[in-house]
Design a protein around this motif. Sequence first.
Motif, PDB file in Angstrom:
ATOM      1  N   ARG A 134       0.761  -1.265  -0.151  1.00 38.53           N
ATOM      2  CA  ARG A 134       0.012  -0.023   0.116  1.00 38.53           C
ATOM      3  C   ARG A 134       0.885   1.190  -0.041  1.00 38.53           C
ATOM      4  NH1 ARG A 134      -3.407  -0.733   4.483  1.00 38.53           N
ATOM      5  NH2 ARG A 134      -1.873   0.294   5.646  1.00 38.53           N
ATOM      6  N   SER A 135       1.988   1.286   0.821  1.00 34.24           N
ATOM      7  CA  SER A 135       2.738   2.386   0.969  1.00 34.24           C
ATOM      8  C   SER A 135       3.640   2.697  -0.459  1.00 34.24           C
ATOM      9  CB  SER A 135       3.919   2.346   2.014  1.00 34.24           C
ATOM     10  OG  SER A 135       4.728   3.254   2.101  1.00 34.24           O
ATOM     11  N   ALA A 136       3.992   1.607  -0.930  1.00 28.76           N
ATOM     12  CA  ALA A 136       4.569   1.725  -2.600  1.00 28.76           C
ATOM     13  C   ALA A 136       3.820   2.317  -3.301  1.00 28.76           C
ATOM     14  CB  ALA A 136       5.107   0.267  -2.712  1.00 28.76           C
ATOM     15  N   LYS A 137       2.573   1.792  -3.460  1.00 27.02           N
ATOM     16  CA  LYS A 137       1.434   2.523  -4.494  1.00 27.02           C
ATOM     17  C   LYS A 137       1.264   3.937  -3.928  1.00 27.02           C
ATOM     18  CE  LYS A 137      -1.072  -1.749  -5.280  1.00 27.02           C
ATOM     19  NZ  LYS A 137      -2.126  -2.593  -4.774  1.00 27.02           N
ATOM     20  N   LYS A 138       1.173   4.330  -2.886  1.00 29.12           N
ATOM     21  CA  LYS A 138       0.882   5.628  -2.510  1.00 29.12           C
ATOM     22  C   LYS A 138       1.860   6.552  -2.793  1.00 29.12           C
ATOM     23  CE  LYS A 138       0.353   8.237   2.092  1.00 29.12           C
ATOM     24  NZ  LYS A 138       0.347   8.137   3.380  1.00 29.12           N
ATOM     25  N   VAL A 139       3.285   6.302  -2.669  1.00 33.38           N
ATOM     26  CA  VAL A 139       4.469   6.993  -3.190  1.00 33.38           C
ATOM     27  C   VAL A 139       4.959   7.065  -4.820  1.00 33.38           C
ATOM     28  CG1 VAL A 139       5.044   7.241  -0.948  1.00 33.38           C
ATOM     29  CG2 VAL A 139       6.378   5.663  -2.310  1.00 33.38           C
ATOM     30  N   GLY A 140       4.063   6.164  -5.517  1.00 26.79           N
ATOM     31  CA  GLY A 140       4.470   5.900  -6.806  1.00 26.79           C
ATOM     32  C   GLY A 140       5.810   5.139  -7.133  1.00 26.79           C
ATOM     33  N   LEU A 141       5.965   4.067  -6.297  1.00 24.23           N
ATOM     34  CA  LEU A 141       7.229   3.158  -6.205  1.00 24.23           C
ATOM     35  C   LEU A 141       6.799   1.853  -6.624  1.00 24.23           C
ATOM     36  CD1 LEU A 141      10.027   3.812  -5.754  1.00 24.23           C
ATOM     37  CD2 LEU A 141       9.625   2.621  -3.551  1.00 24.23           C
ATOM     38  N   ILE A 142       5.552   1.379  -6.828  1.00 20.01           N
ATOM     39  CA  ILE A 142       5.191   0.131  -7.326  1.00 20.01           C
ATOM     40  C   ILE A 142       5.474  -0.635  -8.245  1.00 20.01           C
ATOM     41  CG2 ILE A 142       2.968   0.679  -8.091  1.00 20.01           C
ATOM     42  CD1 ILE A 142       3.418  -2.249  -5.768  1.00 20.01           C
ATOM     43  N   GLN A 143       5.550   0.241  -9.461  1.00 20.72           N
ATOM     44  CA  GLN A 143       6.033  -0.222 -10.795  1.00 20.72           C
ATOM     45  C   GLN A 143       7.503  -0.495 -10.729  1.00 20.72           C
ATOM     46  OE1 GLN A 143       5.090   3.017 -10.219  1.00 20.72           O
ATOM     47  NE2 GLN A 143       2.940   3.070 -11.284  1.00 20.72           N
ATOM     48  N   THR A 144       8.442  -0.089  -9.731  1.00 24.16           N
ATOM     49  CA  THR A 144       9.945  -0.448  -9.836  1.00 24.16           C
ATOM     50  C   THR A 144      10.020  -1.778  -8.871  1.00 24.16           C
ATOM     51  OG1 THR A 144      10.159   1.012  -7.977  1.00 24.16           O
ATOM     52  CG2 THR A 144      10.445   1.812 -10.378  1.00 24.16           C
ATOM     53  N   ILE A 145       9.226  -2.241  -7.769  1.00 23.18           N
ATOM     54  CA  ILE A 145       9.274  -3.134  -7.332  1.00 23.18           C
ATOM     55  C   ILE A 145       9.301  -4.316  -7.988  1.00 23.18           C
ATOM     56  CG2 ILE A 145       8.403  -4.648  -5.430  1.00 23.18           C
ATOM     57  CD1 ILE A 145       7.579  -2.141  -4.199  1.00 23.18           C
ATOM     58  N   LYS A 146      10.493  -5.358  -7.978  1.00 23.26           N
ATOM     59  CA  LYS A 146      10.601  -6.525  -8.889  1.00 23.26           C
ATOM     60  C   LYS A 146      10.339  -7.818  -8.049  1.00 23.26           C
ATOM     61  CE  LYS A 146      11.649  -4.127 -12.257  1.00 23.26           C
ATOM     62  NZ  LYS A 146      10.528  -3.538 -12.969  1.00 23.26           N
ATOM     63  N   ARG A 147      10.230  -7.644  -6.669  1.00 26.46           N
ATOM     64  CA  ARG A 147       9.975  -8.814  -5.992  1.00 26.46           C
ATOM     65  C   ARG A 147       9.974  -8.440  -4.423  1.00 26.46           C
ATOM     66  NH1 ARG A 147      14.190 -13.331  -6.676  1.00 26.46           N
ATOM     67  NH2 ARG A 147      15.119 -13.182  -4.491  1.00 26.46           N
ATOM     68  N   ILE A 148       9.081  -9.173  -3.827  1.00 27.94           N
ATOM     69  CA  ILE A 148       8.738  -9.069  -2.428  1.00 27.94           C
ATOM     70  C   ILE A 148       8.451 -10.520  -1.999  1.00 27.94           C
ATOM     71  CG2 ILE A 148       7.111  -8.304  -0.534  1.00 27.94           C
ATOM     72  CD1 ILE A 148       6.170  -5.963  -2.338  1.00 27.94           C
ATOM     73  N   GLU A 149       9.248 -10.610  -0.616  1.00 27.61           N
ATOM     74  CA  GLU A 149       9.161 -11.956  -0.261  1.00 27.61           C
ATOM     75  C   GLU A 149       9.233 -11.785   1.396  1.00 27.61           C
ATOM     76  OE1 GLU A 149      13.717 -13.859  -0.255  1.00 27.61           O
ATOM     77  OE2 GLU A 149      12.461 -14.289  -1.975  1.00 27.61           O
ATOM     78  N   PRO A 150       8.818 -13.028   2.075  1.00 23.81           N
ATOM     79  CA  PRO A 150       8.933 -12.907   3.473  1.00 23.81           C
ATOM     80  C   PRO A 150      10.060 -13.294   3.663  1.00 23.81           C
ATOM     81  CG  PRO A 150       7.196 -14.236   2.960  1.00 23.81           C
ATOM     82  CD  PRO A 150       7.832 -13.912   1.561  1.00 23.81           C
ATOM     83  N   ALA A 151      10.817 -12.465   4.976  1.00 24.34           N
ATOM     84  CA  ALA A 151      12.229 -12.495   5.484  1.00 24.34           C
ATOM     85  C   ALA A 151      12.086 -12.861   7.123  1.00 24.34           C
ATOM     86  CB  ALA A 151      13.014 -11.205   5.188  1.00 24.34           C
TER      87      ALA A 151
END
Length: 167
Positions: free
Chosen positions: A96-113
Amino acid sequence: MKHNSDFTFASLDAIKPRDRIALAIGGVVIVFSFLWFVVAEPLQNKAEHLVGRISKQDADLRWMQRSAEEIHRLRKSAAVNQGTSRSESLLTVVDRSAKKVGLIQTIKRIEPAGEEGVRVWIEAAVFDNLLLWLGDLRVSGVHGISITVERQKTPGRVNAKVTLGWL
């Protein structure tokens, strides 16, 4: 011709005892006046000035300490005030935060750590947007555990690997 080398203003012996006492008292008054106006009064004024500065700085310090406590309290409650809670998934908050600041297009991968973390790979992001995103996450109660940023050839663009967790 007699040369008079004994010229003085007046011989103390020639002055009446009453006048000698007045002269002595006058001399003492002049010496004390000189000491007061040249030494004591300037020192007293400087001391008063320094005491005033210390009082003001002490008041400023107390204000800063109260403000720091208030800031710390507000930071802790920021996640609650933003409607974010630990019952919400960390992945959801990050997305949600990445969408809010316009960064969502540059995120290539998200995984639990681990149990309480998320690892995010970002490519060719605007550096300013990356900082805005991290600031927004901080307000939501999320902090960066580790952050690696690599500069790109394009000015202002970066690749980043970020590991995030709850505060």
